[in-house]
Design an enzyme around this catalytic site. Structure first.
Site, PDB file in Angstrom:
ATOM      1  N   ARG A 187       0.689  -1.260  -0.107  1.00 36.83           N
ATOM      2  CA  ARG A 187      -0.011  -0.097   0.043  1.00 36.83           C
ATOM      3  C   ARG A 187       0.802   1.328   0.126  1.00 36.83           C
ATOM      4  O   ARG A 187       0.472   2.305   0.619  1.00 36.83           O
ATOM      5  CB  ARG A 187      -0.912   0.112   1.237  1.00 36.83           C
ATOM      6  CG  ARG A 187      -1.887  -0.889   1.092  1.00 36.83           C
ATOM      7  CD  ARG A 187      -2.880  -0.849   0.145  1.00 36.83           C
ATOM      8  NE  ARG A 187      -4.275  -1.435   0.129  1.00 36.83           N
ATOM      9  CZ  ARG A 187      -4.392  -2.746  -0.235  1.00 36.83           C
ATOM     10  NH1 ARG A 187      -3.438  -3.457  -0.979  1.00 36.83           N
ATOM     11  NH2 ARG A 187      -5.648  -3.237  -0.156  1.00 36.83           N
ATOM     12  N   SER A 260     -11.197  -0.587   2.091  1.00 35.91           N
ATOM     13  CA  SER A 260     -10.343  -0.666   3.477  1.00 35.91           C
ATOM     14  C   SER A 260      -9.960   0.747   3.878  1.00 35.91           C
ATOM     15  O   SER A 260      -9.484   1.682   2.957  1.00 35.91           O
ATOM     16  CB  SER A 260      -9.074  -1.472   3.306  1.00 35.91           C
ATOM     17  OG  SER A 260      -9.112  -2.589   2.869  1.00 35.91           O
ATOM     18  N   GLU A 356      -5.888   4.671   5.009  1.00 38.92           N
ATOM     19  CA  GLU A 356      -5.367   4.480   3.460  1.00 38.92           C
ATOM     20  C   GLU A 356      -5.822   5.670   2.707  1.00 38.92           C
ATOM     21  O   GLU A 356      -5.077   5.934   1.812  1.00 38.92           O
ATOM     22  CB  GLU A 356      -6.054   2.942   3.240  1.00 38.92           C
ATOM     23  CG  GLU A 356      -5.303   2.484   1.842  1.00 38.92           C
ATOM     24  CD  GLU A 356      -5.949   1.076   1.337  1.00 38.92           C
ATOM     25  OE1 GLU A 356      -5.237   0.251   1.881  1.00 38.92           O
ATOM     26  OE2 GLU A 356      -6.805   1.087   0.857  1.00 38.92           O
TER      27      GLU A 356
HETATM   28  N1  EPU Z   1     -11.193 -10.151   9.674  1.00 37.27           N
HETATM   29  C1  EPU Z   1     -11.979 -10.056  10.750  1.00 37.27           C
HETATM   30  N2  EPU Z   1     -13.013  -9.263  10.781  1.00 37.27           N
HETATM   31  C2  EPU Z   1     -13.465  -8.762   9.523  1.00 37.27           C
HETATM   32  C3  EPU Z   1     -12.913  -8.839   8.395  1.00 37.27           C
HETATM   33  C4  EPU Z   1     -11.662  -9.840   8.349  1.00 37.27           C
HETATM   34  O1  EPU Z   1     -11.501 -10.181  11.858  1.00 37.27           O
HETATM   35  O2  EPU Z   1     -14.638  -8.257   9.552  1.00 37.27           O
HETATM   36  C5  EPU Z   1     -10.000 -10.943   9.590  1.00 37.27           C
HETATM   37  C6  EPU Z   1      -9.935 -12.388   9.409  1.00 37.27           C
HETATM   38  O3  EPU Z   1      -8.986 -12.921  10.237  1.00 37.27           O
HETATM   39  C7  EPU Z   1      -9.524 -12.667   7.819  1.00 37.27           C
HETATM   40  C8  EPU Z   1      -8.610 -11.575   7.831  1.00 37.27           C
HETATM   41  O4  EPU Z   1      -8.964 -10.303   8.532  1.00 37.27           O
HETATM   42  O5  EPU Z   1      -9.207 -13.706   7.535  1.00 37.27           O
HETATM   43  C9  EPU Z   1      -7.920 -10.979   6.418  1.00 37.27           C
HETATM   44  O6  EPU Z   1      -9.340 -10.487   5.876  1.00 37.27           O
HETATM   45  P1  EPU Z   1      -9.643  -9.995   4.136  1.00 37.27           P
HETATM   46  O7  EPU Z   1      -9.223 -11.505   3.523  1.00 37.27           O
HETATM   47  O8  EPU Z   1     -10.895  -9.611   3.947  1.00 37.27           O
HETATM   48  O9  EPU Z   1      -8.373  -9.206   3.958  1.00 37.27           O
HETATM   49  P2  EPU Z   1      -7.946  -7.863   4.669  1.00 37.27           P
HETATM   50  O10 EPU Z   1      -6.710  -7.970   5.090  1.00 37.27           O
HETATM   51  O11 EPU Z   1      -8.806  -7.274   5.606  1.00 37.27           O
HETATM   52  C10 EPU Z   1      -7.059  -6.922   2.422  1.00 37.27           C
HETATM   53  C11 EPU Z   1      -7.051  -5.436   1.482  1.00 37.27           C
HETATM   54  C12 EPU Z   1      -8.188  -5.528   0.791  1.00 37.27           C
HETATM   55  C13 EPU Z   1      -8.623  -6.899  -0.128  1.00 37.27           C
HETATM   56  C14 EPU Z   1      -8.317  -8.031   0.842  1.00 37.27           C
HETATM   57  C15 EPU Z   1      -8.302  -9.257   0.017  1.00 37.27           C
HETATM   58  C16 EPU Z   1      -5.779  -4.452   3.037  1.00 37.27           C
HETATM   59  C17 EPU Z   1      -5.795  -2.744   3.778  1.00 37.27           C
HETATM   60  N3  EPU Z   1      -6.987  -4.557   2.621  1.00 37.27           N
HETATM   61  O12 EPU Z   1      -7.899  -6.749   3.377  1.00 37.27           O
HETATM   62  O13 EPU Z   1      -8.243  -4.368   0.046  1.00 37.27           O
HETATM   63  O14 EPU Z   1      -9.561  -6.810  -0.836  1.00 37.27           O
HETATM   64  O15 EPU Z   1      -7.223  -7.961   1.742  1.00 37.27           O
HETATM   65  O16 EPU Z   1      -7.187  -9.322  -0.425  1.00 37.27           O
HETATM   66  O17 EPU Z   1      -4.757  -4.701   2.766  1.00 37.27           O
HETATM   67  C18 EPU Z   1      -8.876  -2.187  -0.106  1.00 37.27           C
HETATM   68  O18 EPU Z   1      -7.687  -2.130  -0.161  1.00 37.27           O
HETATM   69  O19 EPU Z   1      -9.856  -1.397  -0.481  1.00 37.27           O
HETATM   70  C19 EPU Z   1      -9.296  -3.556   0.037  1.00 37.27           C
HETATM   71  C20 EPU Z   1     -10.507  -3.992   0.372  1.00 37.27           C
END
Ligand code: EPU
Length: 360
Positions: A187, A260, A356
């Site tokens: 990012r 995010s 972000e």
């Molecule tokens: N989780 C929670 N609560 C929630 C959602 C997620 O505890 O409400 C935990 C779970 O353990 C889950 C982990 O977070 O396994 C990861 O969740 P997710 O796969 O949704 O990924 P993220 O790290 O929260 C990142 C990106 C997203 C992208 C997803 C999928 C960032 C800041 N965000 O989210 O990007 O879609 O991975 O690859 O790195 C964006 O940038 O706008 C965005 C949506």
């Protein structure tokens, strides 16, 4: 309404050949957060050639310029007293069909900054090119993608950027920055550190024709199986990712949000280990150099803030990383909620969350 019957709040638009000027313009429809804010002057630019002259004019008038792409990564907490330049330049080209020396053969393609990212992803897939399928359905314009090095489902855009063409406002010239010069990281990129200096005009992508699909991210294989896809191709992956995103993330078309709101925090491996010993279910991802990445969504949810709402500003109950404008929240209200989340997570876990989007 003044005594000549003119509504001074009504925006006026004047079209010139390659740009359109709106005075006292609403920005409500210009960002995916859909918060009320006005720009003293908003200029839609259709041809890049107009930009140097417009920047020069703004500089002469001592007016600050803000560059707006698809509006999916910005939160206005106030009106903008200067000029907003909205880049709407279009153009998709295959520059080199077959790039010699690339394993499995690749093409070099160029997309103008104003192209819609998801449309571009599908255009590359239709041309038999791979690489961007995991980044399907991310809102925003092509020109914004290198700035925060968008990433999802195990892929970051920087891996496929060959070069970024940009107008350098310090030298008033077009520069071509290769991938190394862009300094991509999680990012992050040169463009975040040199904020305001570069105005991205086009991005060149080097995209392979053959490449192993990346299906390891949680839920991707399961989604393909649910779709009845046995042997996936890149288009099926893009379809599967789009389905997962649609289910997990609120749609910015119907619900104001910017994806995010916080980056996943990078902390010392020691702090990650200490937290993990106390919270065994907390996700952590080890990184090089004694660092580790934590899940911002998990930290927010663990603080009981998933679904939390103050007026029309809230935390999505679908995904704790997404802040929502439920209707008439102002940018200042969303920002106040964001600071409340930061403070709560800091107090509870000793971890600082970094926003972000660009906060104006
Ligand atoms: N989780 C929670 N609560 C929630 C959602 C997620 O505890 O409400 C935990 C779970 O353990 C889950 C982990 O977070 O396994 C990861 O969740 P997710 O796969 O949704 O990924 P993220 O790290 O929260 C990142 C990106 C997203 C992208 C997803 C999928 C960032 C800041 N965000 O989210 O990007 O879609 O991975 O690859 O790195 C964006 O940038 O706008 C965005 C949506």
């Amino acid at each position: 309404m003044n005594d000549q019957g003119i509504d001074s709040n009504k925006p006026m638009a004047t079209a010139y050949g390659c740009y359109t000027v709106h005075e006292n313009a609403s920005l409500l429809d210009r960002t995916t957060f859909r918060v009320p804010a006005r720009a003293a002057t908003l200029i839609d630019v259709h041809e890049f050639d107009a930009v140097p002259g417009l920047l020069e004019e703004a500089a002469t008038q001592n007016r600050e310029v803000l560059i707006l792409g698809g509006g999916s990564n910005v939160l206005f907490t106030r009106d903008w007293p200067g000029v907003v330049l909205a880049l709407r330049t279009r153009g998709l080209d295959v520059i080199e069909q077959h790039v010699p020396g690339t394993p499995g053969d690749a093409a070099l393609v160029r997309a103008a900054a104003g192209e819609v990212w998801d449309d571009f992803v599908h255009w590359t897939l239709a041309h038999g090119l791979r690489g961007l399928e995991n980044l399907a359905l991310i809102p925003g314009s092509v020109g914004a993608t290198p700035i925060q090095n968008i990433g999802a489902y195990g892929v970051e855009v920087g891996e496929f950027v060959d070069a970024v063409s940009a107008y350098d406002r310090t030298t008033n010239s077009i520069v071509r920055l290769d991938r190394a010069a862009c300094a991509f990281a999680y990012r992050d990129s040169l463009f975040k550190h040199e904020s305001g200096r570069y105005l991205i005009t086009a991005v060149d992508f080097l995209l392979p024709r053959q490449r192993e699909l990346r299906l390891d991210y949680d839920g991707v294989r399961e989604e393909l199986a649910a779709m009845g896809v046995g042997v996936a191709d890149a288009r099926a992956v893009a379809h599967a990712i789009s389905r997962v995103r649609t289910r997990k993330l609120p749609d910015p078309v119907t619900t104001g949000n910017a994806g995010s709101f916080f980056k996943n925090p990078i902390v010392s491996a020691d702090l990650a280990a200490a937290l993990k010993s106390e919270y065994a279910r907390m996700p952590t991802w080890p990184l090089a150099d004694g660092l580790a990445k934590l899940s911002a969504a998990w930290l927010i949810e663990a603080c009981g803030l998933k679904g939390f709402r103050e007026g029309d500003a809230g935390v999505s109950d679908q995904h704790a990383l997404v802040l929502i404008n439920y209707g008439s929240a102002s940018g200042a209200q969303i920002w106040a909620l964001a600071r409340h989340i930061q403070q709560t997570v800091l107090t509870r876990f000793g971890v600082a969350l970094e926003p972000e989007p660009l906060i104006v």
